[in-house]
Design an enzyme around this catalytic site. Structure first.
Site, PDB file in Angstrom:
ATOM      1  N   LYS A 140       0.343   4.863   8.640  1.00 48.79           N
ATOM      2  CA  LYS A 140       0.923   5.207   7.340  1.00 48.79           C
ATOM      3  C   LYS A 140      -0.154   5.295   6.268  1.00 48.79           C
ATOM      4  O   LYS A 140      -0.174   6.231   5.457  1.00 48.79           O
ATOM      5  CB  LYS A 140       1.983   4.158   6.969  1.00 48.79           C
ATOM      6  CG  LYS A 140       2.649   4.354   5.610  1.00 48.79           C
ATOM      7  CD  LYS A 140       2.009   3.532   4.502  1.00 48.79           C
ATOM      8  CE  LYS A 140       2.140   2.041   4.766  1.00 48.79           C
ATOM      9  NZ  LYS A 140       1.576   1.251   3.635  1.00 48.79           N
ATOM     10  N   THR A 160       0.871  -1.176   0.000  1.00 51.53           N
ATOM     11  CA  THR A 160       0.000   0.000   0.000  1.00 51.53           C
ATOM     12  C   THR A 160       0.907   1.225   0.000  1.00 51.53           C
ATOM     13  O   THR A 160       1.619   1.473   0.973  1.00 51.53           O
ATOM     14  CB  THR A 160      -0.918   0.015   1.228  1.00 51.53           C
ATOM     15  OG1 THR A 160      -1.748  -1.148   1.204  1.00 51.53           O
ATOM     16  CG2 THR A 160      -1.806   1.259   1.215  1.00 51.53           C
ATOM     17  N   LYS A 162      -7.389   1.374  -2.454  1.00 46.58           N
ATOM     18  CA  LYS A 162      -6.963   0.848  -1.152  1.00 46.58           C
ATOM     19  C   LYS A 162      -6.998   1.941  -0.085  1.00 46.58           C
ATOM     20  O   LYS A 162      -7.370   1.679   1.069  1.00 46.58           O
ATOM     21  CB  LYS A 162      -5.558   0.267  -1.265  1.00 46.58           C
ATOM     22  CG  LYS A 162      -4.946  -0.207   0.062  1.00 46.58           C
ATOM     23  CD  LYS A 162      -5.766  -1.325   0.711  1.00 46.58           C
ATOM     24  CE  LYS A 162      -5.234  -1.689   2.104  1.00 46.58           C
ATOM     25  NZ  LYS A 162      -3.928  -2.382   2.053  1.00 46.58           N
TER      26      LYS A 162
END
Length: 291
Positions: free
Chosen positions: A240, A97, A172
């Site tokens: 993150k 990701t 995502k």
């Protein structure tokens, strides 16, 4: 002849993903900076590699499963990176990701070397990686996806083509916005129930089948109650991902107020040293805020 696969990144997600590729009969060459993570996979039949370039040499599909944008950029584009060792027509599938902008940057560098690139992040956590039931969101060429579909079907039960490069990563991040807010909602609901003196197990039974039911409630709620902080997905990685989502939202001038609150809660958990614990540990930050 079976597709030859290279795989870089053998952490919580990458390790079981390689196992599923091996079980499906694919020849897999692996590399990880922490070499000890390679050993159980070599025992299971994977071929060990000595560097990023070595793992890429002669493979048809190279899969990367890493922590953040800079890691993927280094592994693919950096000195001694994988791109230079890949043959024309081979495919890189990045299942990390990362920033959509970095995915586009890498795709353009690959195109200049006649290598195909798909950004294909996943959702489903460690359990989905183990069972091969991940949901995979793909950005890039649909034609290239069709070529790489066989190995991906060994890793996930749902593969969704989202559009050109960067689209998989954008999808995502939308997923992570929803996940982050949901985890915070479960944490706050259970923290309130604790303060009110409710039986938390009975509460889960009462609300799981109703309008408040969700994957996070069903899967993380019991872990919160049992104080099981083992990571299926770490606090650090959720932080993150929310950072990347807020950066993307800023590009479009969208003030994601709920996501900002969720990110702040995960930052608070990090500040208390819980980065390597599972995202269910967010409830500890919620409890701590009330002290």
């Amino acid at each position: 002849m079976r597709t030859k696969i290279g795989f870089i990144g053998l952490g919580t997600m990458g390790r079981p993903m390689v196992m599923n590729l091996l079980k499906a009969g694919y020849p897999v060459r692996v590399f990880n900076r922490t070499r000890a993570r390679m050993e159980p996979l070599v025992v299971a039949g994977a071929e060990p590699a000595g560097s990023y370039a070595d793992v890429a040499d002669g493979v048809d599909v190279l899969i990367t499963m890493l922590s953040d944008s800079d890691d993927v950029r280094e592994v693919i584009l950096g000195p001694g990176g994988a791109l230079g060792a890949l043959a024309s027509g081979s495919i890189i599938v990045d299942m990390s990701t990362i920033s959509p902008a970095v995915a586009i940057e890498i795709s353009e560098a690959c195109r200049a070397q006649a290598v195909e690139f798909l950004d294909a992040p996943v959702t489903g956590g460690e359990s989905g990686a183990v069972t091969g039931t991940l949901s995979i969101m793909v950005g890039g060429s649909e034609r290239v996806l069709d070529t790489a579909r066989g190995p991906l079907e060994s890793l996930g039960s749902k593969i969704t083509y989202m559009g050109p490069n960067g689209s998989g990563q954008a999808a995502k991040l939308c997923n992570q916005v929803i996940c982050g807010l949901n985890i915070l909602a479960v944490s706050e609901g259970l923290a309130l129930a604790e303060a009110a003196g409710l039986d938390l197990k009975k509460l889960l039974e009462a609300i799981n089948g109703g309008a408040a039911g969700s994957w996070m409630l069903s899967n993380l709620g019991p872990k919160m109650i049992e104080e099981d902080w083992a990571p299926g997905f770490r606090i650090a990685l959720q932080r993150k991902d929310l950072r990347l989502a807020l950066e993307l939202a800023a590009q479009f001038g969208i003030p994601l107020e709920g996501t900002t609150c969720s990110k702040a809660a995960f930052d608070a958990a990090s500040a208390r040293g819980w980065d390597d614990e599972g995202t269910q540990a967010l409830i500890k930050a919620v409890r701590a805020a009330s002290l």
